[in-house]
Design a protein around this motif. Structure first.
Motif, short mmCIF file in Angstrom:
data_model
loop_
_atom_site.label_atom_id
_atom_site.label_comp_id
_atom_site.label_asym_id
_atom_site.label_seq_id
_atom_site.Cartn_x
_atom_site.Cartn_y
_atom_site.Cartn_z
N ASN A 72 4.10 46.79 47.72
CA ASN A 72 4.07 45.48 47.07
C ASN A 72 5.45 45.06 46.58
N GLN A 73 6.44 45.26 47.44
CA GLN A 73 7.82 44.86 47.19
C GLN A 73 8.47 45.66 46.05
N LYS A 74 7.86 46.75 45.66
CA LYS A 74 8.45 47.61 44.63
C LYS A 74 8.67 49.00 45.20
N VAL A 75 9.84 49.57 44.92
CA VAL A 75 10.19 50.88 45.44
C VAL A 75 9.74 51.96 44.46
N ARG A 76 9.11 52.98 44.97
CA ARG A 76 8.72 54.11 44.13
C ARG A 76 9.04 55.42 44.85
N ILE A 77 9.17 56.47 44.07
CA ILE A 77 9.48 57.79 44.62
C ILE A 77 8.22 58.37 45.26
N GLU A 78 8.31 58.71 46.53
CA GLU A 78 7.19 59.31 47.25
C GLU A 78 7.16 60.82 47.03
N GLN A 79 8.31 61.46 47.17
CA GLN A 79 8.41 62.89 46.94
C GLN A 79 9.88 63.26 46.79
N ILE A 80 10.10 64.46 46.25
CA ILE A 80 11.46 65.00 46.17
C ILE A 80 11.45 66.37 46.85
N LYS A 81 12.22 66.48 47.93
CA LYS A 81 12.37 67.76 48.59
C LYS A 81 13.47 68.53 47.84
N ILE A 82 13.04 69.52 47.10
CA ILE A 82 13.93 70.14 46.12
C ILE A 82 14.86 71.19 46.71
N GLU A 83 14.75 71.47 48.01
CA GLU A 83 15.54 72.55 48.59
C GLU A 83 17.03 72.38 48.37
N SER A 84 17.51 71.14 48.51
CA SER A 84 18.95 70.90 48.36
C SER A 84 19.41 71.20 46.93
N ILE A 85 18.68 70.67 45.95
CA ILE A 85 19.06 70.90 44.55
C ILE A 85 18.97 72.38 44.21
N ILE A 86 17.89 73.03 44.63
CA ILE A 86 17.72 74.46 44.35
C ILE A 86 18.83 75.28 44.98
N ASN A 87 19.23 74.90 46.18
CA ASN A 87 20.30 75.62 46.87
C ASN A 87 21.61 75.55 46.09
N TYR A 88 21.96 74.37 45.60
CA TYR A 88 23.19 74.24 44.81
C TYR A 88 23.10 75.01 43.50
N ILE A 89 21.95 74.95 42.85
CA ILE A 89 21.77 75.69 41.60
C ILE A 89 21.94 77.19 41.82
N SER A 90 21.37 77.69 42.92
CA SER A 90 21.44 79.13 43.20
C SER A 90 22.88 79.60 43.42
N LYS A 91 23.74 78.67 43.84
CA LYS A 91 25.15 79.02 44.06
C LYS A 91 26.01 78.80 42.82
N GLY A 92 25.36 78.38 41.72
CA GLY A 92 26.09 78.20 40.47
C GLY A 92 26.67 76.82 40.29
N ASP A 93 26.34 75.90 41.20
CA ASP A 93 26.84 74.53 41.08
C ASP A 93 26.05 73.74 40.04
N ILE A 94 26.66 72.70 39.53
CA ILE A 94 25.98 71.71 38.70
C ILE A 94 25.76 70.47 39.57
N PRO A 95 24.55 70.22 40.06
CA PRO A 95 24.30 69.03 40.88
C PRO A 95 24.34 67.77 40.00
N ILE A 96 25.05 66.77 40.48
CA ILE A 96 25.13 65.49 39.76
C ILE A 96 24.57 64.42 40.69
N VAL A 97 23.37 63.94 40.36
CA VAL A 97 22.63 63.06 41.25
C VAL A 97 22.85 61.60 40.87
N ALA A 98 23.13 60.77 41.86
CA ALA A 98 23.23 59.33 41.64
C ALA A 98 21.83 58.79 41.36
N GLY A 99 21.64 58.26 40.17
CA GLY A 99 20.31 57.82 39.76
C GLY A 99 19.89 56.49 40.38
N SER A 100 18.60 56.24 40.30
CA SER A 100 17.99 54.96 40.72
C SER A 100 18.08 54.69 42.21
N GLN A 101 18.25 55.73 43.02
CA GLN A 101 18.31 55.51 44.46
C GLN A 101 17.62 56.65 45.21
#
Length: 408
Positions: free
Chosen positions: A108-137
């Motif tokens: 209905n012309q509104k964008v919503r989050i369907e799902q988040i595939k967390i593998e990418s974030i988890i992968n960076y966390i496991s390597k000791g990185d601090i993921p910085i995500v661009a919000g609202s997109q």
């Protein structure tokens, strides 16, 4: 190791000095032994020149390309913060919405989050990185395009990521030290709350409070994700948002909210049979016009009327829709009143304490503030008053329910 999602507002990242300060704050959090995932808001100053270029090139640039331009601000901010953290000797990586695995759909012309595939974030966390995500997109794979979540998108992104990775909580760093009993610029004696429930904050956000967007609060309630709102410039306790809260000194009312520029529309009918509420409000809803307080008047010997309040920005569209559907809706006239405001009291303690509304009306009467319309729920009472009385009403009610006491 526990994980915390930290969302940072655009004001706190608007200058190099601010970014330096936030990078120090993030590093300190990391040193405490927690996984930190950061979500940044869009910096409009970075986007605005490109938007001006777009409208210089076209009177109607496509929404797809405008969304691409709108994504620039948060992407740039996430990269700048990553650089500042790296300069402090810690690993950090900036991620766009699609790189963070945020998949969206448009309904209905509104964008919503369907799902988040967390593998990418988890992968960076496991390597000791601090993921910085661009919000609202995020990314709309069905239409192969960058998508923008709209109002409250960064708050919603933070809560969605926290729920997906089962984080301990979401911390929102902003230029406010927490959630207050009222807006301090309007009610100078407002006090910071130690805790507030999802339901109470939802009412306050829908009634004008702008610290946390309601769609983010709704998602936090759904997943029972605690949110802490605190200052981005000083390391002091903020306000905890959660399901059930401790009553603070028998606090019946927890907050006062206000909203200016309210308009009352009144529709009149020749006969009661013509006054079908479903017809008029379905028609308005079909045109994306939200109404708030509704009052129907049906008295023998008097022509029936229906009054409802709307926001100022919806007024022109509402009049247009009513006039173009007048014959179908069956009303005889439509009138309006401007120069109004809505003042509300909110608190879960109202459920078990009768007489709160009467106390509110009595105080407004003593202040000689006329009440034009009333709306109630289990934890809220809203009144429409003349806009010139809005500030006085908010302060009077804040005083009436003893919110001037120190709670934290």
């Amino acid at each position: 190791m526990t994980s915390v999602v930290v969302k940072i507002d655009s004001f706190s990242l608007s200058t190099p000095a601010n970014i330096e300060q936030i990078s120090k704050r993030i590093v300190e959090e990391k040193k405490r032994g927690r996984n930190i995932i950061v979500v940044v808001s869009s910096e409009e100053l970075l986007e605005e020149p490109y938007r001006k270029f777009a409208y210089a090139l076209s009177k109607q640039p496509s929404k797809r390309e405008l969304d691409v331009l709108q994504s620039i601000g948060s992407q740039a901010t996430s990269a700048l913060l990553a650089i500042a953290i790296q300069q402090r000797g810690f690993k950090a990586v900036s991620l766009t919405g699609w790189q963070a695995g945020i998949e969206t759909v448009e309904v209905n012309q509104k964008v919503r989050i369907e799902q988040i595939k967390i593998e990418s974030i988890i992968n960076y966390i496991s390597k000791g990185d601090i993921p910085i995500v661009a919000g609202s997109q995020g990314f709309d794979y069905k239409n192969n395009k960058i998508s923008i979540l709209g109002m409250g998108g960064s708050d919603t992104t933070a809560v969605a990521i926290a729920a997906a990775i089962e984080a301990e909580c979401v911390e929102i760093l902003t230029n406010s030290e927490g959630i207050y009993t009222a807006e301090p610029s309007i009610v100078p004696r407002a006090k910071k709350l130690k805790q507030i429930s999802y339901d109470e904050l939802l009412e306050l956000t829908h009634l004008g409070s702008k610290i946390v967007h309601p769609r983010a609060v709704e998602m936090a309630k759904k997943y029972d994700m605690p949110i802490i709102v605190r200052s981005s410039t000083s390391d002091i306790p903020g306000t905890l948002i959660k399901g059930e809260v401790e009553m603070e000194k028998n606090l019946i009312v927890r907050g006062v909210a206000y909203e200016a520029e309210i308009i009352r529309l009144t529709v009149g009918y020749e006969k009661y049979e013509h006054a079908l509420l479903a017809n008029i409000f379905t028609t308005l809803a079909d045109h994306q016009i939200d109404v708030d307080i509704i009052v129907q008047s049906v008295i023998d010997g008097v022509k029936p009327t229906v009054s409802f309040s709307i926001d100022k920005e919806d007024f022109a569209d509402a009049i247009k829709v009513l006039e173009s559907n007048k014959s179908t809706l069956g009303f005889s006239f439509a009138d309006f009143e401007v120069g109004l405001a809505k003042v509300s009291i909110v608190g879960s303690g109202m459920v078990s304490n009768p007489g709160v509304a009467a106390r509110m009306f009595n105080r407004l009467c003593k202040e000689n503030i006329p009440v034009k319309m009333v709306s109630t729920s289990e934890i809220k009472v809203s009144v429409v008053v003349p806009q010139e009385d809005m500030v006085r009403a908010a302060n009077a009610l804040h005083d009436e329910f003893n919110l001037v006491e120190e709670y934290v």
